[in-house]
Scaffold this motif. Structure first.
Motif, short mmCIF file in Angstrom:
data_model
loop_
_atom_site.label_atom_id
_atom_site.label_comp_id
_atom_site.label_asym_id
_atom_site.label_seq_id
_atom_site.Cartn_x
_atom_site.Cartn_y
_atom_site.Cartn_z
N LEU A 1 5.13 3.68 2.28
CA LEU A 1 4.90 2.41 1.61
C LEU A 1 4.90 1.31 2.67
N TRP A 2 3.82 0.54 2.69
CA TRP A 2 3.72 -0.61 3.58
C TRP A 2 3.77 -1.85 2.70
N GLU A 3 4.76 -2.71 2.93
CA GLU A 3 4.93 -3.91 2.11
C GLU A 3 4.82 -5.17 2.98
N ARG B 1 6.21 -6.05 13.19
CA ARG B 1 5.54 -7.34 13.34
C ARG B 1 4.06 -7.09 13.62
N LEU B 2 3.21 -7.72 12.83
CA LEU B 2 1.78 -7.59 13.02
C LEU B 2 1.36 -8.58 14.11
N SER B 3 0.88 -8.07 15.22
CA SER B 3 0.42 -8.97 16.28
C SER B 3 -1.09 -9.10 16.20
N SER B 4 -1.78 -8.05 16.54
CA SER B 4 -3.25 -8.12 16.50
C SER B 4 -3.83 -7.31 15.34
N SER B 5 -2.97 -6.61 14.62
CA SER B 5 -3.43 -5.75 13.53
C SER B 5 -3.19 -6.42 12.18
N THR B 6 -3.72 -5.81 11.16
CA THR B 6 -3.47 -6.23 9.78
C THR B 6 -2.83 -5.07 9.05
N LEU B 7 -2.33 -5.32 7.86
CA LEU B 7 -1.76 -4.24 7.06
C LEU B 7 -2.80 -3.16 6.82
N LYS B 8 -4.00 -3.55 6.46
CA LYS B 8 -5.07 -2.58 6.23
C LYS B 8 -5.36 -1.79 7.51
N GLY B 9 -5.33 -2.48 8.64
CA GLY B 9 -5.54 -1.81 9.93
C GLY B 9 -4.47 -0.78 10.22
N VAL C 1 0.85 -1.19 0.00
CA VAL C 1 0.00 0.00 0.00
C VAL C 1 0.89 1.24 0.00
N ARG C 2 0.60 2.14 -0.93
CA ARG C 2 1.34 3.40 -1.05
C ARG C 2 0.40 4.54 -0.70
N LEU C 3 0.91 5.46 0.12
CA LEU C 3 0.15 6.65 0.50
C LEU C 3 1.02 7.87 0.28
N ASP C 4 0.56 8.80 -0.54
CA ASP C 4 1.26 10.06 -0.77
C ASP C 4 0.50 11.15 -0.04
N TYR C 5 1.24 11.96 0.74
CA TYR C 5 0.60 13.02 1.51
C TYR C 5 1.61 14.13 1.79
N PHE D 1 -3.09 4.93 10.60
CA PHE D 1 -2.25 6.06 10.22
C PHE D 1 -3.10 7.18 9.63
N MET D 2 -4.00 6.82 8.75
CA MET D 2 -4.83 7.83 8.09
C MET D 2 -5.75 8.53 9.09
N GLU D 3 -6.30 7.79 10.03
CA GLU D 3 -7.15 8.40 11.07
C GLU D 3 -6.34 9.35 11.94
N GLN D 4 -5.14 8.92 12.37
CA GLN D 4 -4.30 9.75 13.23
C GLN D 4 -3.88 11.05 12.55
#
Length: 177
Positions: free
Chosen positions: A23-25, A50-58, A9-13, A63-66
């Motif tokens: 970039l999240w890979e 390391r993803l413990s309880s979250s997912t990449l989408k999460g 996932v790529r985010l430009d801001y 990040f976007m909410e914050q």
């Protein structure tokens, strides 16, 4: 915001007046490589999460909410360093992690490979080098850390010279933007 076929996932801001790409890979072992790029494609920071309880989408949604960002979907493009290969001059260099497909190891040093001649190179920003030093104080002696606190710019310049010598001895040159 965009997603690659491999689910990166790529985010430009904008961060202040700077244009930033995140970039999240997805990586093996339930990890995500999070890389922050400048507008010229230089790596400003990267970390393996390391993803413990979250997912990449999460992670992306959080990040976007914050940062109060509203996504606008675009076509995915791999971030590229605006630099020439130090060996052949080609502008077709890619991050080494992309050139060595299937690699499970993430180089700490931002490494690149030329698609034209195959040469390896590196490009290290002062911002990223300072973060590496600050995040890894155990790699330095007390007197070195004292020098860092006393004159950070001189310390970083000297460290950069050591790095250049080490890579030059391995015939790996610094890419030039």
């Amino acid at each position: 915001m965009s997603e690659s076929p491999e689910h990166s996932v790529r985010l430009d801001y904008a961060e202040g007046s700077a244009s930033i790409t995140l970039l999240w890979e997805p990586m093996p072992d339930n990890c995500v490589l999070e890389t922050k790029f400048s507008s010229t494609g230089a790596i400003l920071d990267q970390q393996l999460v390391r993803l413990s309880s979250s997912t990449l989408k999460g992670m992306v949604d959080t990040f976007m909410e914050q940062h109060s960002l509203e996504p606008r979907e675009t076509v995915f493009e791999e971030p590229r360093l605006e630099a020439a290969c130090p060996s052949c001059g080609s502008h077709d260099i890619v991050r080494y992690i992309k050139a060595a497909k299937g690699s499970k190891s993430v180089p700490v040093m931002p490494m690149y490979a030329c698609r034209n001649c195959g040469a390896k190179s590196y490009y290290l920003t002062d911002e990223y080098l300072k973060k590496l030093v600050r995040q890894n104080p155990g790699l330095f002696e007390g007197k070195d850390l004292g020098e860092l606190d006393k004159n950070e710019e001189r310390f970083i310049k000297e460290l950069r010279e050591y790095i250049a010598r080490v890579f030059a001895s391995k015939k790996i040159l610094s890419a030039r933007p």
